[in-house]
Design a protein around this motif. Structure first.
Motif, short mmCIF file in Angstrom:
data_model
loop_
_atom_site.label_atom_id
_atom_site.label_comp_id
_atom_site.label_asym_id
_atom_site.label_seq_id
_atom_site.Cartn_x
_atom_site.Cartn_y
_atom_site.Cartn_z
N VAL A 10 0.85 -1.18 0.00
CA VAL A 10 0.00 0.00 0.00
C VAL A 10 0.89 1.23 0.00
O VAL A 10 1.78 1.36 0.85
N ARG A 11 0.65 2.11 -0.95
CA ARG A 11 1.41 3.37 -1.03
C ARG A 11 0.43 4.52 -1.08
O ARG A 11 -0.44 4.55 -1.95
N GLN A 12 0.53 5.44 -0.13
CA GLN A 12 -0.35 6.60 -0.15
C GLN A 12 0.13 7.55 -1.24
O GLN A 12 1.30 7.91 -1.30
N VAL A 23 -2.54 0.33 -4.49
CA VAL A 23 -2.39 -0.96 -3.81
C VAL A 23 -2.04 -2.03 -4.85
O VAL A 23 -2.68 -2.13 -5.89
N THR A 24 -1.03 -2.81 -4.54
CA THR A 24 -0.64 -3.97 -5.35
C THR A 24 -0.81 -5.21 -4.49
O THR A 24 -0.36 -5.24 -3.34
N HIS A 34 -4.78 -1.70 -7.66
CA HIS A 34 -6.02 -1.09 -7.22
C HIS A 34 -5.76 0.36 -6.80
O HIS A 34 -4.66 0.68 -6.34
N VAL A 35 -6.76 1.20 -6.97
CA VAL A 35 -6.72 2.57 -6.48
C VAL A 35 -7.83 2.68 -5.44
O VAL A 35 -8.99 2.37 -5.73
N VAL A 36 -7.46 3.07 -4.23
CA VAL A 36 -8.40 3.12 -3.13
C VAL A 36 -8.42 4.53 -2.55
O VAL A 36 -7.37 5.15 -2.36
N THR A 37 -9.62 5.02 -2.27
CA THR A 37 -9.77 6.29 -1.57
C THR A 37 -10.37 6.03 -0.20
O THR A 37 -11.03 5.01 0.02
N MET A 38 -10.11 6.96 0.71
CA MET A 38 -10.67 6.82 2.06
C MET A 38 -10.73 8.22 2.68
O MET A 38 -9.73 8.94 2.71
#
Length: 100
Positions: A10-12, A23-24, A34-38
Motif C-alpha cells: 500500500v502506497r499513499q 495498492v498492489t 487497485h486505487v483506493v480512496t478513504m
C-alpha cells in the motif's frame, strides 16, 4: 481464499479529502493493481487514529482477500464501499487490523 499468502503493498499517493492509495496485491498467480480512496473520517472511525491510513487500507484488503480472489476486488473503490458488499466489515475489521 488465497489471501493468507498474498503480499499487499500500500502506497499513499495523495493526502487531503479523500486520502488516496495505490495498492498492489501479489501471490503465486500474479498481481493486481487497485486505487483506493478513504475519507480521513473513515480512517478515524476504523482505527481511532491508532494505525496509519496505509495500515488501515492493508487491513481492508486482508478482509477482502479472505472473502474473494484478488482478481474480483474492484480496481477502484472507496473503503466505505466494503461495508455495502460485506455488512460484517466494521464488526470484523479490528481482527484484520491487528494482523496487518
Amino acid at each position: 481464499m488465497a489471501g493468507n499468502d498474498a503480499i499487499i503493498e500500500v502506497r499513499q499517493t495523495a493526502g487531503g479529502e479523500p486520502l488516496k492509495f495505490a495498492v498492489t496485491v501479489r501471490d503465486t498467480a500474479g498481481e493486481t493493481q487497485h486505487v483506493v480512496t478513504m475519507a480521513p473520517a473513515t480512517w478515524q472511525e476504523l482505527t481511532a487514529g491508532a494505525q496509519t491510513p496505509a495500515t488501515c487500507v492493508e487491513a481492508g484488503f486482508r478482509f477482502l482477500l479472505h472473502r474473494e480472489a484478488k482478481e474480483h476486488i474492484l480496481a477502484r473503490f472507496d473503503m466505505d464501499v466494503i461495508g455495502h458488499y460485506y455488512p460484517d466489515f466494521r464488526a470484523r475489521f479490528p481482527d484484520y487490523l491487528r494482523s496487518a
